[in-house]
Design an enzyme around this catalytic site. Structure first.
Site, PDB file in Angstrom:
ATOM      1  N   THR A  34      -9.230   0.674  15.128  1.00 18.10           N
ATOM      2  CA  THR A  34      -9.350  -0.190  16.303  1.00 18.10           C
ATOM      3  C   THR A  34      -9.745   0.608  17.553  1.00 18.10           C
ATOM      4  OG1 THR A  34      -8.013  -1.473  17.867  1.00 18.10           O
ATOM      5  CG2 THR A  34      -6.822   0.080  16.508  1.00 18.10           C
ATOM      6  N   ASP A  35     -10.401  -0.062  18.496  1.00 18.79           N
ATOM      7  CA  ASP A  35     -10.737   0.603  19.764  1.00 18.79           C
ATOM      8  C   ASP A  35      -9.477   0.905  20.580  1.00 18.79           C
ATOM      9  OD1 ASP A  35     -10.107  -2.017  20.524  1.00 18.79           O
ATOM     10  OD2 ASP A  35     -11.952  -2.344  21.668  1.00 18.79           O
ATOM     11  N   GLU A  36      -8.347   0.279  20.194  1.00 24.39           N
ATOM     12  CA  GLU A  36      -7.115   0.493  20.970  1.00 24.39           C
ATOM     13  C   GLU A  36      -6.630   1.938  20.880  1.00 24.39           C
ATOM     14  OE1 GLU A  36      -4.145  -2.564  20.885  1.00 24.39           O
ATOM     15  OE2 GLU A  36      -5.587  -4.048  20.166  1.00 24.39           O
ATOM     16  N   TYR A  46       1.690  -0.065  18.104  1.00 25.26           N
ATOM     17  CA  TYR A  46       0.612  -0.450  17.187  1.00 25.26           C
ATOM     18  C   TYR A  46      -0.546   0.551  17.252  1.00 25.26           C
ATOM     19  CZ  TYR A  46      -3.744  -2.698  15.752  1.00 25.26           C
ATOM     20  OH  TYR A  46      -4.979  -2.949  15.182  1.00 25.26           O
ATOM     21  N   PRO A  79       0.028 -19.684  27.292  1.00 28.41           N
ATOM     22  CA  PRO A  79       0.575 -18.517  27.991  1.00 28.41           C
ATOM     23  C   PRO A  79      -0.503 -17.474  28.271  1.00 28.41           C
ATOM     24  CG  PRO A  79       1.212 -18.494  25.667  1.00 28.41           C
ATOM     25  CD  PRO A  79       0.421 -19.742  25.871  1.00 28.41           C
ATOM     26  N   LYS A 109      -2.024   3.313  14.489  1.00 31.17           N
ATOM     27  CA  LYS A 109      -3.407   3.315  13.993  1.00 31.17           C
ATOM     28  C   LYS A 109      -4.057   4.668  14.261  1.00 31.17           C
ATOM     29  CE  LYS A 109      -5.460   0.262  12.452  1.00 31.17           C
ATOM     30  NZ  LYS A 109      -5.606  -0.173  11.030  1.00 31.17           N
ATOM     31  N   TYR A 150      -0.916 -13.606  29.936  1.00 31.99           N
ATOM     32  CA  TYR A 150      -0.192 -12.437  30.436  1.00 31.99           C
ATOM     33  C   TYR A 150      -0.659 -12.018  31.825  1.00 31.99           C
ATOM     34  CZ  TYR A 150       2.027 -11.131  25.979  1.00 31.99           C
ATOM     35  OH  TYR A 150       2.800 -11.093  24.860  1.00 31.99           O
ATOM     36  N   ILE A 208       0.830  -1.218   0.000  1.00 37.31           N
ATOM     37  CA  ILE A 208       0.000   0.000   0.000  1.00 37.31           C
ATOM     38  C   ILE A 208       0.863   1.268   0.000  1.00 37.31           C
ATOM     39  CG2 ILE A 208      -2.063  -1.022   1.035  1.00 37.31           C
ATOM     40  CD1 ILE A 208      -1.203   0.314   3.716  1.00 37.31           C
ATOM     41  N   ALA A 266      -5.211  -3.195   5.353  1.00 38.88           N
ATOM     42  CA  ALA A 266      -3.780  -3.543   5.377  1.00 38.88           C
ATOM     43  C   ALA A 266      -3.085  -2.864   6.552  1.00 38.88           C
ATOM     44  CB  ALA A 266      -3.119  -3.120   4.069  1.00 38.88           C
TER      45      ALA A 266
HETATM   46  N1  LIG Z   1      -7.895  -8.457  14.478  1.00 35.41           N
HETATM   47  C1  LIG Z   1      -8.515  -7.630  15.293  1.00 35.41           C
HETATM   48  O1  LIG Z   1      -9.045  -8.045  16.326  1.00 35.41           O
HETATM   49  C2  LIG Z   1      -8.616  -6.160  14.953  1.00 35.41           C
HETATM   50  C3  LIG Z   1      -9.309  -5.339  15.827  1.00 35.41           C
HETATM   51  C4  LIG Z   1      -9.437  -3.992  15.509  1.00 35.41           C
HETATM   52  C5  LIG Z   1      -8.911  -3.498  14.324  1.00 35.41           C
HETATM   53  N2  LIG Z   1      -8.225  -4.321  13.498  1.00 35.41           N
HETATM   54  C6  LIG Z   1      -7.683  -3.753  12.242  1.00 35.41           C
HETATM   55  O2  LIG Z   1      -8.253  -4.485  11.173  1.00 35.41           O
HETATM   56  C7  LIG Z   1      -7.312  -4.586  10.105  1.00 35.41           C
HETATM   57  C8  LIG Z   1      -7.108  -6.040   9.716  1.00 35.41           C
HETATM   58  O3  LIG Z   1      -6.640  -6.757  10.858  1.00 35.41           O
HETATM   59  P1  LIG Z   1      -6.303  -8.304  10.782  1.00 35.41           P
HETATM   60  O4  LIG Z   1      -6.431  -8.861  12.137  1.00 35.41           O
HETATM   61  O5  LIG Z   1      -7.053  -8.915   9.658  1.00 35.41           O
HETATM   62  O6  LIG Z   1      -4.749  -8.234  10.393  1.00 35.41           O
HETATM   63  P2  LIG Z   1      -3.802  -9.332   9.755  1.00 35.41           P
HETATM   64  O7  LIG Z   1      -2.467  -9.088  10.351  1.00 35.41           O
HETATM   65  O8  LIG Z   1      -4.417 -10.691   9.863  1.00 35.41           O
HETATM   66  O9  LIG Z   1      -3.784  -8.966   8.205  1.00 35.41           O
HETATM   67  C9  LIG Z   1      -3.126  -7.845   7.710  1.00 35.41           C
HETATM   68  C10 LIG Z   1      -2.989  -8.019   6.198  1.00 35.41           C
HETATM   69  O10 LIG Z   1      -2.369  -6.843   5.678  1.00 35.41           O
HETATM   70  C11 LIG Z   1      -1.361  -7.235   4.768  1.00 35.41           C
HETATM   71  N3  LIG Z   1      -0.325  -6.176   4.746  1.00 35.41           N
HETATM   72  C12 LIG Z   1       0.549  -5.840   5.730  1.00 35.41           C
HETATM   73  N4  LIG Z   1       1.334  -4.839   5.321  1.00 35.41           N
HETATM   74  C13 LIG Z   1       0.936  -4.507   4.058  1.00 35.41           C
HETATM   75  C14 LIG Z   1       1.359  -3.544   3.120  1.00 35.41           C
HETATM   76  N5  LIG Z   1       2.364  -2.695   3.380  1.00 35.41           N
HETATM   77  N6  LIG Z   1       0.740  -3.473   1.915  1.00 35.41           N
HETATM   78  C15 LIG Z   1      -0.274  -4.336   1.624  1.00 35.41           C
HETATM   79  N7  LIG Z   1      -0.704  -5.289   2.483  1.00 35.41           N
HETATM   80  C16 LIG Z   1      -0.122  -5.369   3.690  1.00 35.41           C
HETATM   81  C17 LIG Z   1      -0.826  -8.551   5.301  1.00 35.41           C
HETATM   82  O11 LIG Z   1      -0.175  -9.310   4.295  1.00 35.41           O
HETATM   83  C18 LIG Z   1      -2.109  -9.198   5.810  1.00 35.41           C
HETATM   84  O12 LIG Z   1      -2.736  -9.940   4.782  1.00 35.41           O
HETATM   85  C19 LIG Z   1      -6.029  -3.904  10.584  1.00 35.41           C
HETATM   86  O13 LIG Z   1      -6.010  -2.603  10.053  1.00 35.41           O
HETATM   87  C20 LIG Z   1      -6.188  -3.884  12.099  1.00 35.41           C
HETATM   88  O14 LIG Z   1      -5.519  -2.766  12.650  1.00 35.41           O
HETATM   89  C21 LIG Z   1      -8.053  -5.640  13.794  1.00 35.41           C
END
Ligand SMILES: NC(=O)c1ccc[n+]([C@@H]2O[C@H](COP(=O)([O-])OP(=O)(O)OC[C@H]3O[C@@H](n4cnc5c(N)ncnc54)[C@H](O)[C@@H]3O)[C@@H](O)[C@H]2O)c1
Length: 350
Positions: free
Chosen positions: A134-136, A159, A214, A163, A216, A61, A83
Protein backbone atom coordinates in the site's frame (compact mmCIF):
# COMPACT_ATOMS: atom_id res chain seq x y z
CA UNK A 1 -0.89 -23.57 -17.61
CA UNK A 2 0.27 -21.28 -14.81
CA UNK A 3 -0.84 -22.00 -11.25
CA UNK A 4 -1.31 -19.07 -8.88
CA UNK A 5 -1.55 -19.25 -5.13
CA UNK A 6 -3.74 -16.23 -4.45
CA UNK A 7 -4.16 -15.44 -0.76
CA UNK A 8 -7.01 -13.34 0.57
CA UNK A 9 -8.93 -14.08 -2.63
CA UNK A 10 -12.32 -13.85 -0.91
CA UNK A 11 -11.72 -10.25 0.15
CA UNK A 12 -12.38 -7.09 -1.84
CA UNK A 13 -9.36 -6.79 -4.15
CA UNK A 14 -8.45 -10.48 -4.05
CA UNK A 15 -11.87 -11.60 -5.30
CA UNK A 16 -11.81 -8.98 -8.05
CA UNK A 17 -8.38 -10.31 -9.05
CA UNK A 18 -9.55 -13.95 -9.13
CA UNK A 19 -12.55 -13.03 -11.31
CA UNK A 20 -10.39 -10.83 -13.57
CA UNK A 21 -7.76 -13.51 -14.12
CA UNK A 22 -10.18 -16.37 -14.76
CA UNK A 23 -12.09 -14.23 -17.24
CA UNK A 24 -8.96 -13.07 -19.04
CA UNK A 25 -6.95 -16.29 -19.30
CA UNK A 26 -7.77 -19.87 -20.24
CA UNK A 27 -4.40 -21.18 -19.13
CA UNK A 28 -4.52 -20.05 -15.50
CA UNK A 29 -5.41 -22.11 -12.44
CA UNK A 30 -5.96 -20.38 -9.09
CA UNK A 31 -5.59 -21.90 -5.66
CA UNK A 32 -7.33 -19.39 -3.44
CA UNK A 33 -6.28 -19.50 0.23
CA UNK A 34 -8.41 -17.39 2.53
CA UNK A 35 -9.12 -17.61 6.24
CA UNK A 36 -12.59 -16.09 5.78
CA UNK A 37 -12.31 -13.49 8.47
CA UNK A 38 -15.18 -11.00 8.74
CA UNK A 39 -13.76 -9.43 5.53
CA UNK A 40 -13.72 -12.62 3.45
CA UNK A 41 -16.88 -13.42 1.56
CA UNK A 42 -17.39 -16.43 -0.70
CA UNK A 43 -20.40 -14.79 -2.28
CA UNK A 44 -17.88 -12.58 -4.12
CA UNK A 45 -16.72 -15.74 -5.91
CA UNK A 46 -20.07 -17.24 -6.87
CA UNK A 47 -19.39 -16.67 -10.60
CA UNK A 48 -16.42 -19.08 -10.43
CA UNK A 49 -18.04 -21.53 -8.06
CA UNK A 50 -18.37 -24.20 -10.77
CA UNK A 51 -15.05 -23.38 -12.44
CA UNK A 52 -12.58 -26.25 -11.97
CA UNK A 53 -9.71 -23.78 -12.46
CA UNK A 54 -10.60 -22.19 -9.14
CA UNK A 55 -9.78 -24.17 -6.03
CA UNK A 56 -10.84 -22.57 -2.78
CA UNK A 57 -9.09 -23.48 0.46
CA UNK A 58 -10.17 -22.06 3.77
CA UNK A 59 -7.07 -21.54 5.87
CA UNK A 60 -4.54 -19.22 7.41
CA UNK A 61 -1.44 -17.87 5.65
CA UNK A 62 0.36 -18.32 8.99
CA UNK A 63 -0.24 -22.11 8.86
CA UNK A 64 3.09 -23.59 7.72
CA UNK A 65 1.80 -27.14 7.30
CA UNK A 66 -1.14 -26.11 5.16
CA UNK A 67 0.82 -23.72 2.93
CA UNK A 68 3.53 -26.37 2.43
CA UNK A 69 0.85 -28.89 1.49
CA UNK A 70 -0.54 -26.47 -1.11
CA UNK A 71 2.89 -26.00 -2.70
CA UNK A 72 3.41 -29.79 -2.80
CA UNK A 73 -0.01 -30.57 -4.16
CA UNK A 74 -0.48 -27.84 -6.76
CA UNK A 75 2.98 -27.06 -8.15
CA UNK A 76 2.57 -23.32 -7.64
CA UNK A 77 4.23 -20.93 -10.12
CA UNK A 78 3.17 -17.59 -8.66
CA UNK A 79 2.16 -16.38 -5.21
CA UNK A 80 0.07 -13.20 -5.05
CA UNK A 81 -0.38 -12.21 -1.44
CA UNK A 82 -3.48 -10.11 -0.78
CA UNK A 83 -4.29 -11.68 2.59
CA UNK A 84 -4.15 -9.08 5.32
CA UNK A 85 -5.97 -7.31 8.05
CA UNK A 86 -6.71 -4.17 6.07
CA UNK A 87 -8.69 -1.65 8.09
CA UNK A 88 -6.74 1.20 9.70
CA UNK A 89 -9.37 1.90 12.37
CA UNK A 90 -9.29 -1.72 13.52
CA UNK A 91 -5.49 -1.62 13.66
CA UNK A 92 -5.67 1.23 16.14
CA UNK A 93 -7.86 -0.92 18.40
CA UNK A 94 -6.19 -4.32 17.86
CA UNK A 95 -2.62 -3.99 16.55
CA UNK A 96 -1.56 -7.56 17.43
CA UNK A 97 -3.56 -9.33 14.75
CA UNK A 98 -2.12 -6.91 12.17
CA UNK A 99 1.43 -7.84 13.17
CA UNK A 100 0.53 -11.51 13.15
CA UNK A 101 -1.27 -11.78 9.81
CA UNK A 102 0.46 -9.03 7.87
CA UNK A 103 4.05 -9.61 8.99
CA UNK A 104 4.28 -13.21 10.22
CA UNK A 105 1.84 -14.47 7.58
CA UNK A 106 3.98 -12.90 4.86
CA UNK A 107 7.14 -14.45 6.30
CA UNK A 108 5.48 -17.87 6.37
CA UNK A 109 4.45 -17.54 2.71
CA UNK A 110 7.95 -16.42 1.74
CA UNK A 111 9.50 -19.29 3.61
CA UNK A 112 7.19 -21.95 2.17
CA UNK A 113 7.78 -20.54 -1.33
CA UNK A 114 11.53 -20.62 -0.74
CA UNK A 115 11.37 -24.24 0.42
CA UNK A 116 9.38 -25.23 -2.66
CA UNK A 117 11.27 -23.21 -5.27
CA UNK A 118 14.92 -23.04 -4.24
CA UNK A 119 17.30 -25.26 -6.24
CA UNK A 120 20.96 -26.04 -5.75
CA UNK A 121 21.99 -23.47 -8.34
CA UNK A 122 19.26 -20.91 -8.02
CA UNK A 123 15.50 -20.97 -8.38
CA UNK A 124 12.92 -23.05 -10.17
CA UNK A 125 12.20 -21.52 -13.61
CA UNK A 126 9.48 -18.93 -13.98
CA UNK A 127 8.40 -18.59 -10.36
CA UNK A 128 7.51 -15.33 -8.62
CA UNK A 129 6.36 -14.13 -5.18
CA UNK A 130 4.30 -10.97 -5.40
CA UNK A 131 3.38 -8.82 -2.41
CA UNK A 132 0.37 -6.51 -2.59
CA UNK A 133 1.30 -3.49 -0.51
CA UNK A 134 0.00 0.00 0.00
CA UNK A 135 1.04 3.63 -0.50
CA UNK A 136 0.37 4.08 3.24
CA UNK A 137 3.85 2.67 3.96
CA UNK A 138 5.28 5.97 2.71
CA UNK A 139 3.55 8.04 5.39
CA UNK A 140 1.83 11.32 4.65
CA UNK A 141 2.38 14.07 2.06
CA UNK A 142 2.02 17.83 2.30
CA UNK A 143 0.13 19.82 -0.33
CA UNK A 144 2.57 19.00 -3.12
CA UNK A 145 4.73 16.14 -4.37
CA UNK A 146 4.13 12.44 -4.88
CA UNK A 147 5.25 9.15 -3.42
CA UNK A 148 7.94 7.58 -5.61
CA UNK A 149 9.27 4.03 -5.29
CA UNK A 150 12.40 5.61 -3.79
CA UNK A 151 10.50 7.54 -1.10
CA UNK A 152 11.69 6.32 2.33
CA UNK A 153 9.11 4.31 4.26
CA UNK A 154 7.57 6.26 7.14
CA UNK A 155 4.38 4.46 8.17
CA UNK A 156 2.23 5.82 11.00
CA UNK A 157 -0.65 3.49 11.82
CA UNK A 158 -0.29 -0.07 13.11
CA UNK A 159 -1.80 -1.17 9.77
CA UNK A 160 0.70 0.68 7.57
CA UNK A 161 3.57 -0.28 9.88
CA UNK A 162 2.68 -3.95 9.59
CA UNK A 163 2.51 -3.63 5.79
CA UNK A 164 5.91 -1.89 5.79
CA UNK A 165 7.32 -4.69 7.96
CA UNK A 166 6.06 -7.21 5.41
CA UNK A 167 7.60 -5.23 2.54
CA UNK A 168 10.96 -5.27 4.31
CA UNK A 169 10.76 -9.05 4.75
CA UNK A 170 10.02 -9.46 1.03
CA UNK A 171 13.01 -7.23 0.26
CA UNK A 172 15.12 -9.31 2.64
CA UNK A 173 14.26 -12.51 0.75
CA UNK A 174 15.44 -10.83 -2.44
CA UNK A 175 18.57 -9.27 -0.94
CA UNK A 176 19.57 -12.35 1.06
CA UNK A 177 18.43 -15.27 -1.09
CA UNK A 178 17.94 -13.62 -4.49
CA UNK A 179 14.37 -14.93 -4.41
CA UNK A 180 12.29 -13.71 -7.40
CA UNK A 181 9.94 -11.19 -5.78
CA UNK A 182 8.04 -8.06 -6.74
CA UNK A 183 6.00 -5.56 -4.72
CA UNK A 184 3.20 -3.22 -5.79
CA UNK A 185 2.16 -0.28 -3.61
CA UNK A 186 -1.21 1.06 -4.58
CA UNK A 187 -3.50 3.86 -3.54
CA UNK A 188 -7.07 3.54 -2.22
CA UNK A 189 -9.11 1.09 -4.27
CA UNK A 190 -12.84 1.29 -4.90
CA UNK A 191 -15.32 -0.82 -6.84
CA UNK A 192 -17.56 -3.91 -6.46
CA UNK A 193 -17.36 -6.26 -3.46
CA UNK A 194 -15.87 -3.66 -1.10
CA UNK A 195 -16.64 -4.38 2.55
CA UNK A 196 -18.91 -1.61 3.89
CA UNK A 197 -16.61 -0.52 6.71
CA UNK A 198 -14.58 1.34 4.05
CA UNK A 199 -15.51 4.85 2.97
CA UNK A 200 -17.24 4.48 -0.40
CA UNK A 201 -19.45 1.41 0.25
CA UNK A 202 -20.20 2.77 3.73
CA UNK A 203 -21.44 6.03 2.21
CA UNK A 204 -23.57 4.24 -0.36
CA UNK A 205 -25.07 1.91 2.23
CA UNK A 206 -25.76 4.70 4.69
CA UNK A 207 -27.33 6.94 2.02
CA UNK A 208 -29.66 4.13 0.97
CA UNK A 209 -30.65 3.61 4.61
CA UNK A 210 -30.85 7.33 5.49
CA UNK A 211 -28.13 6.99 8.10
CA UNK A 212 -25.56 9.63 9.08
CA UNK A 213 -22.49 9.92 6.87
CA UNK A 214 -19.53 10.17 9.28
CA UNK A 215 -16.67 12.36 8.05
CA UNK A 216 -13.38 12.46 9.96
CA UNK A 217 -12.02 15.85 11.12
CA UNK A 218 -12.46 18.63 8.56
CA UNK A 219 -13.04 16.20 5.68
CA UNK A 220 -10.05 17.57 3.80
CA UNK A 221 -7.78 14.51 3.97
CA UNK A 222 -6.82 13.55 0.44
CA UNK A 223 -6.65 10.06 -1.05
CA UNK A 224 -5.80 8.96 -4.57
CA UNK A 225 -8.61 6.66 -5.76
CA UNK A 226 -7.92 3.68 -8.00
CA UNK A 227 -10.65 1.61 -9.68
CA UNK A 228 -10.11 -1.98 -8.54
CA UNK A 229 -10.04 -3.47 -12.04
CA UNK A 230 -7.18 -1.14 -12.98
CA UNK A 231 -5.34 -2.41 -9.92
CA UNK A 232 -5.92 -6.07 -10.91
CA UNK A 233 -4.54 -5.32 -14.36
CA UNK A 234 -1.44 -3.72 -12.84
CA UNK A 235 -0.76 -6.74 -10.61
CA UNK A 236 -1.17 -9.13 -13.53
CA UNK A 237 1.37 -7.11 -15.55
CA UNK A 238 3.89 -6.87 -12.71
CA UNK A 239 3.70 -10.58 -11.85
CA UNK A 240 4.31 -11.56 -15.47
CA UNK A 241 6.67 -8.86 -16.70
CA UNK A 242 7.85 -6.72 -13.77
CA UNK A 243 11.56 -6.78 -12.99
CA UNK A 244 12.51 -9.09 -10.14
CA UNK A 245 13.36 -7.30 -6.88
CA UNK A 246 11.50 -4.15 -7.91
CA UNK A 247 8.71 -2.09 -6.36
CA UNK A 248 6.01 -0.55 -8.57
CA UNK A 249 3.69 2.20 -7.37
CA UNK A 250 0.13 1.98 -8.70
CA UNK A 251 -2.05 5.08 -8.49
CA UNK A 252 -5.24 6.33 -10.05
CA UNK A 253 -4.31 9.99 -10.80
CA UNK A 254 -7.57 10.67 -8.98
CA UNK A 255 -6.86 12.72 -5.86
CA UNK A 256 -9.97 13.75 -3.98
CA UNK A 257 -10.70 15.08 -0.50
CA UNK A 258 -12.93 12.85 1.60
CA UNK A 259 -15.69 15.45 1.60
CA UNK A 260 -15.62 15.58 -2.22
CA UNK A 261 -16.21 11.83 -2.24
CA UNK A 262 -19.07 12.17 0.22
CA UNK A 263 -20.75 14.90 -1.82
CA UNK A 264 -20.29 12.98 -5.09
CA UNK A 265 -22.04 9.91 -3.66
CA UNK A 266 -24.86 11.99 -2.17
CA UNK A 267 -25.43 13.82 -5.45
CA UNK A 268 -25.59 10.64 -7.52
CA UNK A 269 -28.03 8.98 -5.15
CA UNK A 270 -30.09 12.16 -4.78
CA UNK A 271 -30.32 12.68 -8.56
CA UNK A 272 -30.89 9.07 -9.56
CA UNK A 273 -32.37 7.09 -6.69
CA UNK A 274 -33.85 9.03 -3.80
CA UNK A 275 -34.20 12.81 -3.74
CA UNK A 276 -34.61 12.83 0.04
CA UNK A 277 -30.90 11.95 0.35
CA UNK A 278 -29.12 15.28 0.89
CA UNK A 279 -26.01 16.78 2.45
CA UNK A 280 -27.96 17.04 5.72
CA UNK A 281 -26.81 13.46 6.35
CA UNK A 282 -23.16 14.57 6.67
CA UNK A 283 -21.89 14.33 10.23
CA UNK A 284 -18.39 15.53 11.09
CA UNK A 285 -16.82 13.28 13.74
CA UNK A 286 -13.61 13.39 15.78
CA UNK A 287 -10.58 12.84 13.57
CA UNK A 288 -8.89 9.43 13.36
CA UNK A 289 -5.79 9.21 15.57
CA UNK A 290 -2.61 9.85 13.55
CA UNK A 291 -4.69 10.49 10.42
CA UNK A 292 -2.39 10.91 7.40
CA UNK A 293 -3.26 14.10 5.54
CA UNK A 294 -2.54 13.29 1.94
CA UNK A 295 -1.51 10.32 -0.18
CA UNK A 296 -0.53 10.83 -3.80
CA UNK A 297 1.19 8.46 -6.19
CA UNK A 298 3.15 9.04 -9.37
CA UNK A 299 2.75 5.76 -11.26
CA UNK A 300 5.45 6.71 -13.80
CA UNK A 301 7.63 3.64 -13.40
CA UNK A 302 4.88 1.08 -14.12
CA UNK A 303 3.74 3.20 -17.06
CA UNK A 304 7.21 3.53 -18.57
CA UNK A 305 8.29 -0.08 -18.00
CA UNK A 306 5.06 -2.01 -18.50
CA UNK A 307 2.70 0.38 -20.28
CA UNK A 308 0.15 0.35 -17.45
CA UNK A 309 -2.06 3.37 -16.80
CA UNK A 310 -5.35 3.81 -14.89
CA UNK A 311 -8.01 3.46 -17.58
CA UNK A 312 -10.98 4.37 -15.39
CA UNK A 313 -11.42 8.02 -14.45
CA UNK A 314 -12.99 8.74 -11.08
CA UNK A 315 -16.10 10.20 -12.76
CA UNK A 316 -16.71 6.94 -14.62
CA UNK A 317 -15.56 4.60 -11.84
CA UNK A 318 -17.70 6.10 -9.09
CA UNK A 319 -20.89 5.85 -11.18
CA UNK A 320 -20.07 2.22 -12.09
CA UNK A 321 -19.46 1.50 -8.42
CA UNK A 322 -22.65 3.11 -7.11
CA UNK A 323 -24.67 1.36 -9.84
CA UNK A 324 -23.10 -1.98 -8.84
CA UNK A 325 -24.18 -1.53 -5.21
CA UNK A 326 -27.67 -0.53 -6.31
CA UNK A 327 -27.94 -3.66 -8.44
CA UNK A 328 -26.51 -5.83 -5.66
CA UNK A 329 -28.42 -4.67 -2.61
CA UNK A 330 -28.81 -8.26 -1.50
CA UNK A 331 -25.00 -8.63 -1.44
CA UNK A 332 -24.79 -5.65 0.89
CA UNK A 333 -27.50 -7.08 3.11
CA UNK A 334 -25.84 -10.48 3.19
CA UNK A 335 -22.44 -9.02 4.00
CA UNK A 336 -23.76 -6.91 6.78
CA UNK A 337 -25.84 -9.76 8.22
CA UNK A 338 -23.26 -12.54 7.89
CA UNK A 339 -25.63 -14.47 5.58
CA UNK A 340 -22.88 -15.03 3.04
CA UNK A 341 -21.51 -17.99 5.00
CA UNK A 342 -24.03 -20.24 3.24
CA UNK A 343 -21.99 -19.99 0.01
CA UNK A 344 -19.17 -21.77 1.73
CA UNK A 345 -20.84 -25.16 1.43
CA UNK A 346 -20.82 -24.97 -2.36
CA UNK A 347 -17.13 -24.17 -2.88
CA UNK A 348 -14.25 -26.46 -3.75
CA UNK A 349 -11.99 -27.49 -0.91
CA UNK A 350 -8.69 -29.41 -0.66
N1 LIG B 1 -8.41 -1.73 -0.22
C1 LIG B 1 -7.49 -0.84 -0.52
O1 LIG B 1 -7.80 0.29 -0.88
C2 LIG B 1 -6.02 -1.22 -0.47
C3 LIG B 1 -5.10 -0.25 -0.83
C4 LIG B 1 -3.75 -0.60 -0.82
C5 LIG B 1 -3.36 -1.88 -0.49
N2 LIG B 1 -4.28 -2.80 -0.12
C6 LIG B 1 -3.82 -4.16 0.22
O2 LIG B 1 -4.47 -5.06 -0.66
C7 LIG B 1 -4.72 -6.29 0.01
C8 LIG B 1 -6.20 -6.65 -0.09
O3 LIG B 1 -6.96 -5.60 0.49
P1 LIG B 1 -8.55 -5.68 0.57
O4 LIG B 1 -9.06 -4.30 0.64
O5 LIG B 1 -9.04 -6.60 -0.48
O6 LIG B 1 -8.72 -6.38 2.00
P2 LIG B 1 -9.96 -7.15 2.61
O7 LIG B 1 -9.92 -6.85 4.07
O8 LIG B 1 -11.21 -6.86 1.84
O9 LIG B 1 -9.62 -8.69 2.36
C9 LIG B 1 -8.62 -9.35 3.06
C10 LIG B 1 -8.83 -10.85 2.85
O10 LIG B 1 -7.77 -11.54 3.52
C11 LIG B 1 -8.32 -12.62 4.24
N3 LIG B 1 -7.44 -12.90 5.40
C12 LIG B 1 -7.23 -12.13 6.50
N4 LIG B 1 -6.37 -12.73 7.32
C13 LIG B 1 -6.00 -13.90 6.73
C14 LIG B 1 -5.12 -14.94 7.08
N5 LIG B 1 -4.44 -14.93 8.24
N6 LIG B 1 -4.97 -16.00 6.24
C15 LIG B 1 -5.66 -16.04 5.07
N7 LIG B 1 -6.53 -15.07 4.69
C16 LIG B 1 -6.69 -14.01 5.50
C17 LIG B 1 -9.70 -12.15 4.67
O11 LIG B 1 -10.56 -13.24 4.98
C18 LIG B 1 -10.13 -11.36 3.44
O12 LIG B 1 -10.78 -12.21 2.51
C19 LIG B 1 -4.25 -6.11 1.45
O13 LIG B 1 -2.97 -6.69 1.56
C20 LIG B 1 -4.18 -4.60 1.62
O14 LIG B 1 -3.18 -4.25 2.55
C21 LIG B 1 -5.61 -2.49 -0.09
Amino acid sequence: MKTYLVTGGAGFIGSNFVLYMLKKYNDVKIVNLDKLTYAGNLENLKDVQENPKHIFVQGDICDKELVTELFDKYDIDYVVNFAAESHVDRSIKEPEIFASTNVLGTVNLLNCAKNAWERENGWKDGVRYHQVSTDEVYGSLGDTGYFMETTPLDPHSPYSSSKAGADFMVKAYFDTFNMPVTITRCSNNYGPYHFPEKLIPLLINNCLNHKDLPVYGDGLNIRDWLYVEDHCKAIDMVVRDGRVGEVYNVGGHNERTNIQIVKTVIKHIHDNVDETVTEDLIKYVEDRKGHDRRYGIAPDKIKEELGWYPETTFEVGIVKTIEWYLENRQWMENVTSGEYQKYYEKMYTV
